[in-house]
Write a protein that holds these residues in place. Structure first.
Motif, PDB file in Angstrom:
ATOM      1  N   ALA A  52       0.789  -1.127   0.165  1.00 38.96           N
ATOM      2  CA  ALA A  52      -0.049  -0.049   0.015  1.00 38.96           C
ATOM      3  C   ALA A  52       0.852   1.160  -0.072  1.00 38.96           C
ATOM      4  CB  ALA A  52      -1.022   0.081   1.146  1.00 38.96           C
ATOM      5  N   ALA A  53       2.042   1.194   0.608  1.00 40.58           N
ATOM      6  CA  ALA A  53       3.032   2.272   0.761  1.00 40.58           C
ATOM      7  C   ALA A  53       3.597   2.492  -0.727  1.00 40.58           C
ATOM      8  CB  ALA A  53       3.984   2.112   1.825  1.00 40.58           C
ATOM      9  N   ILE A  54       3.821   1.443  -1.348  1.00 33.72           N
ATOM     10  CA  ILE A  54       4.269   1.691  -2.882  1.00 33.72           C
ATOM     11  C   ILE A  54       3.261   2.077  -3.636  1.00 33.72           C
ATOM     12  CG2 ILE A  54       5.145   0.456  -4.897  1.00 33.72           C
ATOM     13  CD1 ILE A  54       6.174  -1.794  -2.848  1.00 33.72           C
ATOM     14  N   ALA A  55       1.938   1.718  -3.452  1.00 25.57           N
ATOM     15  CA  ALA A  55       1.035   2.302  -4.227  1.00 25.57           C
ATOM     16  C   ALA A  55       0.690   3.747  -3.936  1.00 25.57           C
ATOM     17  CB  ALA A  55      -0.252   1.451  -4.248  1.00 25.57           C
ATOM     18  N   ALA A  56       0.897   4.154  -2.684  1.00 28.41           N
ATOM     19  CA  ALA A  56       0.658   5.362  -2.158  1.00 28.41           C
ATOM     20  C   ALA A  56       1.586   6.167  -3.183  1.00 28.41           C
ATOM     21  CB  ALA A  56       0.677   5.696  -0.717  1.00 28.41           C
ATOM     22  N   LEU A  62       2.209   9.658  -9.810  1.00 31.45           N
ATOM     23  CA  LEU A  62       1.134   9.949 -11.150  1.00 31.45           C
ATOM     24  C   LEU A  62       0.510  11.405 -11.197  1.00 31.45           C
ATOM     25  CD1 LEU A  62      -0.544   8.794 -13.531  1.00 31.45           C
ATOM     26  CD2 LEU A  62      -1.955   7.791 -11.988  1.00 31.45           C
ATOM     27  N   ALA A  63       0.159  11.681  -9.767  1.00 30.68           N
ATOM     28  CA  ALA A  63      -0.504  13.304  -9.883  1.00 30.68           C
ATOM     29  C   ALA A  63       0.408  14.311 -10.262  1.00 30.68           C
ATOM     30  CB  ALA A  63      -1.046  13.093  -8.284  1.00 30.68           C
ATOM     31  N   GLY A  64       1.780  13.930  -9.776  1.00 27.08           N
ATOM     32  CA  GLY A  64       2.779  14.940 -10.320  1.00 27.08           C
ATOM     33  C   GLY A  64       2.883  14.971 -11.687  1.00 27.08           C
ATOM     34  N   ARG A  65       3.082  13.824 -12.290  1.00 29.21           N
ATOM     35  CA  ARG A  65       3.239  13.919 -13.788  1.00 29.21           C
ATOM     36  C   ARG A  65       2.003  14.399 -14.560  1.00 29.21           C
ATOM     37  NH1 ARG A  65       6.338   8.217 -14.903  1.00 29.21           N
ATOM     38  NH2 ARG A  65       8.080   8.666 -13.627  1.00 29.21           N
ATOM     39  N   LEU A  66       0.692  14.192 -13.887  1.00 27.81           N
ATOM     40  CA  LEU A  66      -0.549  14.824 -14.738  1.00 27.81           C
ATOM     41  C   LEU A  66      -0.438  16.216 -14.782  1.00 27.81           C
ATOM     42  CD1 LEU A  66      -3.389  12.171 -13.012  1.00 27.81           C
ATOM     43  CD2 LEU A  66      -2.024  12.004 -15.482  1.00 27.81           C
ATOM     44  N   ASP A 113      -5.546   8.715   0.936  1.00 31.26           N
ATOM     45  CA  ASP A 113      -4.981  10.214   0.653  1.00 31.26           C
ATOM     46  C   ASP A 113      -4.380  10.415  -0.766  1.00 31.26           C
ATOM     47  OD1 ASP A 113      -6.354  10.652   3.035  1.00 31.26           O
ATOM     48  OD2 ASP A 113      -4.257  10.826   4.182  1.00 31.26           O
ATOM     49  N   ALA A 114      -3.552   9.218  -1.013  1.00 33.25           N
ATOM     50  CA  ALA A 114      -2.830   9.497  -2.429  1.00 33.25           C
ATOM     51  C   ALA A 114      -3.843   9.137  -3.579  1.00 33.25           C
ATOM     52  CB  ALA A 114      -1.783   8.499  -2.457  1.00 33.25           C
ATOM     53  N   ALA A 115      -4.679   8.359  -3.407  1.00 30.58           N
ATOM     54  CA  ALA A 115      -5.810   8.221  -4.361  1.00 30.58           C
ATOM     55  C   ALA A 115      -6.586   9.449  -4.534  1.00 30.58           C
ATOM     56  CB  ALA A 115      -6.597   6.993  -4.186  1.00 30.58           C
ATOM     57  N   GLN A 116      -7.074   9.928  -3.394  1.00 29.95           N
ATOM     58  CA  GLN A 116      -7.816  11.331  -3.691  1.00 29.95           C
ATOM     59  C   GLN A 116      -6.979  12.637  -4.429  1.00 29.95           C
ATOM     60  OE1 GLN A 116     -11.006  11.607  -3.339  1.00 29.95           O
ATOM     61  NE2 GLN A 116     -10.823  13.725  -3.885  1.00 29.95           N
ATOM     62  N   ALA A 117      -5.672  12.575  -3.999  1.00 31.33           N
ATOM     63  CA  ALA A 117      -4.738  13.476  -4.530  1.00 31.33           C
ATOM     64  C   ALA A 117      -4.651  13.296  -5.989  1.00 31.33           C
ATOM     65  CB  ALA A 117      -3.549  13.578  -3.902  1.00 31.33           C
ATOM     66  N   ILE A 122      -6.206  15.123 -11.680  1.00 34.65           N
ATOM     67  CA  ILE A 122      -6.786  15.186 -12.938  1.00 34.65           C
ATOM     68  C   ILE A 122      -8.180  15.948 -13.112  1.00 34.65           C
ATOM     69  CG2 ILE A 122      -8.283  12.911 -12.597  1.00 34.65           C
ATOM     70  CD1 ILE A 122      -6.644  13.939 -15.948  1.00 34.65           C
ATOM     71  N   THR A 123      -8.835  16.046 -11.852  1.00 38.79           N
ATOM     72  CA  THR A 123      -9.938  16.938 -12.100  1.00 38.79           C
ATOM     73  C   THR A 123      -9.580  18.517 -12.318  1.00 38.79           C
ATOM     74  OG1 THR A 123     -11.252  15.338 -10.636  1.00 38.79           O
ATOM     75  CG2 THR A 123     -12.035  17.753 -10.654  1.00 38.79           C
ATOM     76  N   GLU A 124      -8.681  18.940 -11.631  1.00 44.02           N
ATOM     77  CA  GLU A 124      -7.994  20.277 -11.811  1.00 44.02           C
ATOM     78  C   GLU A 124      -7.672  20.420 -13.261  1.00 44.02           C
ATOM     79  OE1 GLU A 124      -5.107  20.512  -8.803  1.00 44.02           O
ATOM     80  OE2 GLU A 124      -6.726  21.413  -7.247  1.00 44.02           O
ATOM     81  N   VAL A 125      -7.171  19.420 -13.942  1.00 48.37           N
ATOM     82  CA  VAL A 125      -6.693  19.641 -15.067  1.00 48.37           C
ATOM     83  C   VAL A 125      -7.739  19.628 -16.054  1.00 48.37           C
ATOM     84  CG1 VAL A 125      -5.593  18.201 -17.055  1.00 48.37           C
ATOM     85  CG2 VAL A 125      -4.467  18.241 -15.117  1.00 48.37           C
ATOM     86  N   VAL A 126      -8.754  18.974 -16.037  1.00 49.54           N
ATOM     87  CA  VAL A 126     -10.128  19.042 -16.465  1.00 49.54           C
ATOM     88  C   VAL A 126     -10.870  20.297 -16.638  1.00 49.54           C
ATOM     89  CG1 VAL A 126     -12.462  17.961 -17.170  1.00 49.54           C
ATOM     90  CG2 VAL A 126     -10.299  16.368 -16.709  1.00 49.54           C
ATOM     91  N   THR A 127     -10.896  20.788 -15.178  1.00 48.13           N
ATOM     92  CA  THR A 127     -11.666  22.028 -14.861  1.00 48.13           C
ATOM     93  C   THR A 127     -10.922  23.282 -15.450  1.00 48.13           C
ATOM     94  OG1 THR A 127     -12.318  20.997 -12.583  1.00 48.13           O
ATOM     95  CG2 THR A 127     -12.353  23.619 -13.043  1.00 48.13           C
ATOM     96  N   ALA A 128      -9.632  23.321 -15.505  1.00 45.14           N
ATOM     97  CA  ALA A 128      -8.927  24.257 -16.154  1.00 45.14           C
ATOM     98  C   ALA A 128      -9.044  24.243 -17.802  1.00 45.14           C
ATOM     99  CB  ALA A 128      -7.323  24.254 -16.012  1.00 45.14           C
ATOM    100  N   ALA A 129      -9.268  22.944 -18.096  1.00 46.19           N
ATOM    101  CA  ALA A 129      -9.340  22.904 -19.814  1.00 46.19           C
ATOM    102  C   ALA A 129     -10.663  23.378 -20.146  1.00 46.19           C
ATOM    103  CB  ALA A 129      -9.133  21.362 -20.201  1.00 46.19           C
ATOM    104  N   GLN A 130     -11.826  23.130 -19.426  1.00 49.20           N
ATOM    105  CA  GLN A 130     -13.151  23.308 -19.688  1.00 49.20           C
ATOM    106  C   GLN A 130     -13.341  25.083 -19.501  1.00 49.20           C
ATOM    107  OE1 GLN A 130     -14.856  20.960 -16.538  1.00 49.20           O
ATOM    108  NE2 GLN A 130     -16.263  19.932 -17.944  1.00 49.20           N
ATOM    109  N   ALA A 131     -12.452  25.452 -18.562  1.00 47.60           N
ATOM    110  CA  ALA A 131     -12.541  27.194 -18.584  1.00 47.60           C
ATOM    111  C   ALA A 131     -11.999  27.700 -19.725  1.00 47.60           C
ATOM    112  CB  ALA A 131     -11.695  27.580 -17.211  1.00 47.60           C
ATOM    113  N   GLU A 132     -11.184  27.044 -20.464  1.00 48.43           N
ATOM    114  CA  GLU A 132     -10.336  27.478 -21.672  1.00 48.43           C
ATOM    115  C   GLU A 132     -10.971  27.050 -22.832  1.00 48.43           C
ATOM    116  OE1 GLU A 132      -6.044  27.285 -19.346  1.00 48.43           O
ATOM    117  OE2 GLU A 132      -6.611  25.844 -20.708  1.00 48.43           O
ATOM    118  N   ASP A 133     -11.782  26.096 -23.035  1.00 43.94           N
ATOM    119  CA  ASP A 133     -12.287  25.554 -24.156  1.00 43.94           C
ATOM    120  C   ASP A 133     -13.546  25.090 -24.087  1.00 43.94           C
ATOM    121  OD1 ASP A 133     -12.791  23.965 -26.529  1.00 43.94           O
ATOM    122  OD2 ASP A 133     -11.031  22.825 -26.279  1.00 43.94           O
ATOM    123  N   GLU A 134     -14.434  26.073 -24.510  1.00 48.06           N
ATOM    124  CA  GLU A 134     -16.101  26.101 -24.876  1.00 48.06           C
ATOM    125  C   GLU A 134     -16.592  24.713 -25.371  1.00 48.06           C
ATOM    126  OE1 GLU A 134     -18.262  27.994 -23.414  1.00 48.06           O
ATOM    127  OE2 GLU A 134     -16.703  29.246 -22.378  1.00 48.06           O
TER     128      GLU A 134
END
Length: 192
Positions: A52-56, A62-66, A113-117, A122-134
């Motif tokens: 589980a520590a490895i997965a976290a 992954l979150a950082g790379r996204l 916690d890591a899964a939520q992060a 990805i949600t922040e990426v999508v939200t920013a993209a939606q704000a910029e692309d109608e």
């Protein structure tokens, strides 16, 4: 300087890469980390806790790379860059991908916690993209679920060897580009 816990996780991750979860034993992890065979038990309750520590850790990577991949883009290209980063991470480390997205039973706060992060990233990426692309759909939660599940399925199919069974067949990166076009309402998928 890496802590003993970090060295244990690194050793276990290397074993995971070499032979999957079955290859990870606390005794071998201790040996690789240069500590006694009992030392892992000072940091982890059991093998499940270590995995589980490895997965976290991987979810944080992954979150950082996204986030990093999307940072230099705008609009739908943000999403495409993040999904390409997701596929690149998963294909480069298939055992880690399988561990992260395998079945987990019982609570594990660090992993949760890591899964939520990662979902937030990805949600922040999508939200920013939606704000910029109608042209992008407005339902953020549904769009995130569609994008995550599609990218995950593409990785699963790629790792199992099912995507490129014939010459010229599209790979996951090609299909992500197609997905972004479709999500923006840019027409129908190409027919071969």
């Amino acid at each position: 300087m890496a802590t003993t816990r970090d060295r244990l996780i690194d050793g276990a991750a290397a074993l995971l890469d070499e032979g999957g979860p079955a290859a990870v034993t606390l005794r071998e992890v201790g040996r690789r980390a240069g500590v006694s065979h009992n030392a892992p038990y000072k940091h982890f309750r059991d093998k499940r806790d270590l995995l589980a520590a490895i997965a976290a850790d991987e979810l944080r990577v992954l979150a950082g790379r996204l986030t990093e991949a999307a940072a230099g883009e705008t609009g739908a290209a943000r999403i495409g860059a993040a999904l390409h980063a997701y596929v690149g991470w998963a294909v480069a480390a298939p055992e880690r991908f399988r561990l992260v997205f395998g079945a987990w039973t019982g609570p594990h706060a660090e992993l949760e916690d890591a899964a939520q992060a990662a979902v937030v990233a990805i949600t922040e990426v999508v939200t920013a993209a939606q704000a910029e692309d109608e042209a992008l759909p407005r339902g953020t939660e549904r769009l995130v679920a569609l994008l995550r599940s599609t990218a995950h399925g593409l990785v699963d199919l790629e790792l199992a060897g099912h995507l490129r069974k014939r010459p010229g067949a599209p790979g996951p990166d090609d299909l992500i580009d197609e997905l972004i076009t479709l999500v923006r309402g840019g027409g129908t998928a190409q027919r071969h």
